[in-house]
Design a protein around this motif. Sequence first.
Motif, PDB file in Angstrom:
ATOM      1  N   TYR A 140      31.302  23.173  51.502  1.00 47.72           N
ATOM      2  CA  TYR A 140      31.718  21.997  52.274  1.00 47.72           C
ATOM      3  C   TYR A 140      32.779  22.356  53.306  1.00 47.72           C
ATOM      4  CZ  TYR A 140      29.156  18.710  49.439  1.00 47.72           C
ATOM      5  OH  TYR A 140      28.144  18.010  48.856  1.00 47.72           O
ATOM      6  N   ASP A 141      32.483  22.064  54.578  1.00 48.73           N
ATOM      7  CA  ASP A 141      33.476  22.253  55.649  1.00 48.73           C
ATOM      8  C   ASP A 141      34.195  20.926  55.883  1.00 48.73           C
ATOM      9  OD1 ASP A 141      32.631  24.816  55.907  1.00 48.73           O
ATOM     10  OD2 ASP A 141      31.651  24.563  57.839  1.00 48.73           O
ATOM     11  N   MET A 142      35.106  20.573  54.995  1.00 52.93           N
ATOM     12  CA  MET A 142      35.868  19.328  55.172  1.00 52.93           C
ATOM     13  C   MET A 142      37.026  19.594  56.130  1.00 52.93           C
ATOM     14  SD  MET A 142      34.099  17.478  53.220  1.00 52.93           S
ATOM     15  CE  MET A 142      34.997  15.934  53.046  1.00 52.93           C
ATOM     16  N   GLU A 143      37.529  18.535  56.752  1.00 47.21           N
ATOM     17  CA  GLU A 143      38.721  18.737  57.580  1.00 47.21           C
ATOM     18  C   GLU A 143      39.868  19.167  56.678  1.00 47.21           C
ATOM     19  OE1 GLU A 143      39.579  16.200  60.800  1.00 47.21           O
ATOM     20  OE2 GLU A 143      37.494  15.589  61.056  1.00 47.21           O
ATOM     21  N   MET A 144      40.663  20.129  57.145  1.00 45.03           N
ATOM     22  CA  MET A 144      41.731  20.685  56.307  1.00 45.03           C
ATOM     23  C   MET A 144      43.050  20.686  57.044  1.00 45.03           C
ATOM     24  SD  MET A 144      40.003  23.883  54.353  1.00 45.03           S
ATOM     25  CE  MET A 144      38.653  23.607  53.205  1.00 45.03           C
ATOM     26  N   CYS A 145      44.117  20.611  56.253  1.00 49.31           N
ATOM     27  CA  CYS A 145      45.453  20.647  56.836  1.00 49.31           C
ATOM     28  C   CYS A 145      46.158  21.914  56.353  1.00 49.31           C
ATOM     29  CB  CYS A 145      46.178  19.371  56.424  1.00 49.31           C
ATOM     30  SG  CYS A 145      47.694  19.115  57.291  1.00 49.31           S
ATOM     31  N   CYS A 146      46.635  21.907  55.096  1.00 49.74           N
ATOM     32  CA  CYS A 146      47.386  23.078  54.616  1.00 49.74           C
ATOM     33  C   CYS A 146      46.470  24.256  54.268  1.00 49.74           C
ATOM     34  CB  CYS A 146      48.235  22.705  53.401  1.00 49.74           C
ATOM     35  SG  CYS A 146      47.270  22.412  51.910  1.00 49.74           S
ATOM     36  N   PRO A 186      35.582  26.093  49.054  1.00 53.67           N
ATOM     37  CA  PRO A 186      34.663  25.064  49.560  1.00 53.67           C
ATOM     38  C   PRO A 186      33.306  25.047  48.881  1.00 53.67           C
ATOM     39  CG  PRO A 186      34.759  26.905  51.103  1.00 53.67           C
ATOM     40  CD  PRO A 186      35.789  27.186  50.043  1.00 53.67           C
ATOM     41  N   VAL A 187      33.070  26.039  47.989  1.00 54.90           N
ATOM     42  CA  VAL A 187      31.757  26.141  47.352  1.00 54.90           C
ATOM     43  C   VAL A 187      31.762  25.379  46.032  1.00 54.90           C
ATOM     44  CG1 VAL A 187      30.117  27.751  46.317  1.00 54.90           C
ATOM     45  CG2 VAL A 187      31.358  28.407  48.399  1.00 54.90           C
ATOM     46  N   PHE A 188      30.769  24.516  45.854  1.00 49.61           N
ATOM     47  CA  PHE A 188      30.625  23.779  44.599  1.00 49.61           C
ATOM     48  C   PHE A 188      29.169  23.839  44.141  1.00 49.61           C
ATOM     49  CE2 PHE A 188      34.265  21.876  46.652  1.00 49.61           C
ATOM     50  CZ  PHE A 188      35.171  21.760  45.616  1.00 49.61           C
ATOM     51  N   ASP A 189      28.997  23.867  42.826  1.00 50.09           N
ATOM     52  CA  ASP A 189      27.675  23.698  42.240  1.00 50.09           C
ATOM     53  C   ASP A 189      27.266  22.241  42.486  1.00 50.09           C
ATOM     54  OD1 ASP A 189      25.592  23.134  40.366  1.00 50.09           O
ATOM     55  OD2 ASP A 189      26.248  24.811  39.113  1.00 50.09           O
ATOM     56  N   ALA A 190      26.062  22.019  42.990  1.00 46.96           N
ATOM     57  CA  ALA A 190      25.623  20.652  43.326  1.00 46.96           C
ATOM     58  C   ALA A 190      25.752  19.709  42.127  1.00 46.96           C
ATOM     59  CB  ALA A 190      24.176  20.687  43.811  1.00 46.96           C
ATOM     60  N   ARG A 191      25.630  20.255  40.919  1.00 49.39           N
ATOM     61  CA  ARG A 191      25.689  19.388  39.729  1.00 49.39           C
ATOM     62  C   ARG A 191      27.090  18.870  39.461  1.00 49.39           C
ATOM     63  NH1 ARG A 191      22.772  23.935  36.194  1.00 49.39           N
ATOM     64  NH2 ARG A 191      24.407  25.033  37.343  1.00 49.39           N
ATOM     65  N   GLU A 192      28.101  19.513  40.065  1.00 46.14           N
ATOM     66  CA  GLU A 192      29.488  19.054  39.891  1.00 46.14           C
ATOM     67  C   GLU A 192      29.829  17.876  40.793  1.00 46.14           C
ATOM     68  OE1 GLU A 192      32.832  22.018  40.033  1.00 46.14           O
ATOM     69  OE2 GLU A 192      31.196  23.213  40.835  1.00 46.14           O
ATOM     70  N   ILE A 193      29.115  17.740  41.894  1.00 47.18           N
ATOM     71  CA  ILE A 193      29.469  16.752  42.917  1.00 47.18           C
ATOM     72  C   ILE A 193      29.127  15.349  42.423  1.00 47.18           C
ATOM     73  CG2 ILE A 193      29.037  16.017  45.322  1.00 47.18           C
ATOM     74  CD1 ILE A 193      30.227  18.777  45.238  1.00 47.18           C
TER      75      ILE A 193
END
Length: 270
Positions: free
Chosen positions: A219-225, A255-262
């Motif tokens: 996931y490429d979410m917007e990031m700050c820190c 940023p990597v997650f197993d789809a089953r965790e989401i």
Amino acid sequence: MSPSKFQENAVILENSNYRGDYFLITFSAPKISPHVLPGQFVHLQLPHSPELLLRRPFSIYNTNAEAGTLSLIYKAIGAGTGALSILPRDTVVNLLGPLGQRFPQATKDQRIIIAAGGYGCASTYLVAKTAESTGLCLLGARNKSDILVEDEFQKTGFEVQVSTDDGSYGHKGRITELLIPALDAGNGDTVVYACGPNAMLAAVGRLCMERDTIAYLSYDMEMCCGVGACFTCVIKRKCDSPDGWEYVRTCKYGPVFDAREIYWESDKSN
Ligand SMILES: Cc1cc2nc3c(=O)[nH]c(=O)nc-3n(C[C@H](O)[C@H](O)[C@H](O)COP(=O)(O)OP(=O)(O)OC[C@H]3O[C@@H](n4cnc5c(N)ncnc54)[C@H](O)[C@@H]3O)c2cc1C
Ligand code: FES
């Protein structure tokens, strides 16, 4: 900071237009480069730009540990990436990395499918380069000029298939239209690695879960820190709370997650 993360004054060796709005930048970064794992990113501080206070995150596209270099592919879409695109060779840029959790490695017996939308190829290329087996790489984009590093994927031994929304190159349609037959041709030993827009990741995750296929989504979410301190970058992860979900920081636990965790919106009705 853990010993495998460094703040390094990296030197630009090359920063050139790749195609259209896309650029390829290579740094001499001997501290960070040998520690990079597929799917990790660097947090980049733009030099000489006090108004661009926050670092910008970029997937590490490629590394050469011996030479101490690392490369990024970026799309110039705003103030930060625009400023980055005009930095000349020999400019010193502070990088923090490698950050985030890697794509888990497939076993020799697993068949790999990579699904990369747009610059999602940057986060997934090292999966193909370091894989113990080969597989299929699906590159999807709006049009031909957004299809990147196809040749580089081919050189890894992966078969490459392309889709474009407008049909200007490869299959006309969505990347998922290539993914479905590829998944159905497998026999349960497939592992999918995906990076791209969130809607694409949701579609890939759903298709894989319907088929009991493991899918790792970046996931490429917007990031700050970029290091887990500010909660800018959260997504919902399943848990045992009354709501069934919790926020998780993608910079630290992704940023990597197993789809089953989401926690998918469709989980609401369950
Ligand atoms: C883990 C990670 C890996 C990334 N890898 C790459 C990569 O390999 N190549 C690449 O080109 N970009 C990548 N990005 C996105 C990149 O960080 C943003 O494009 C960049 O920060 C934009 O900075 P800017 O100042 O040019 O844009 P801004 O002026 O800040 O914003 C311009 C537009 O881009 C949007 N935007 C800003 N950040 C993001 C983001 N993180 N995701 C989606 N839209 C955003 C804004 O909402 C706005 O519409 C990655 C992001 C993350 C979190
Ligand atoms: S960007 Fe600050 S917690 Fe993730």
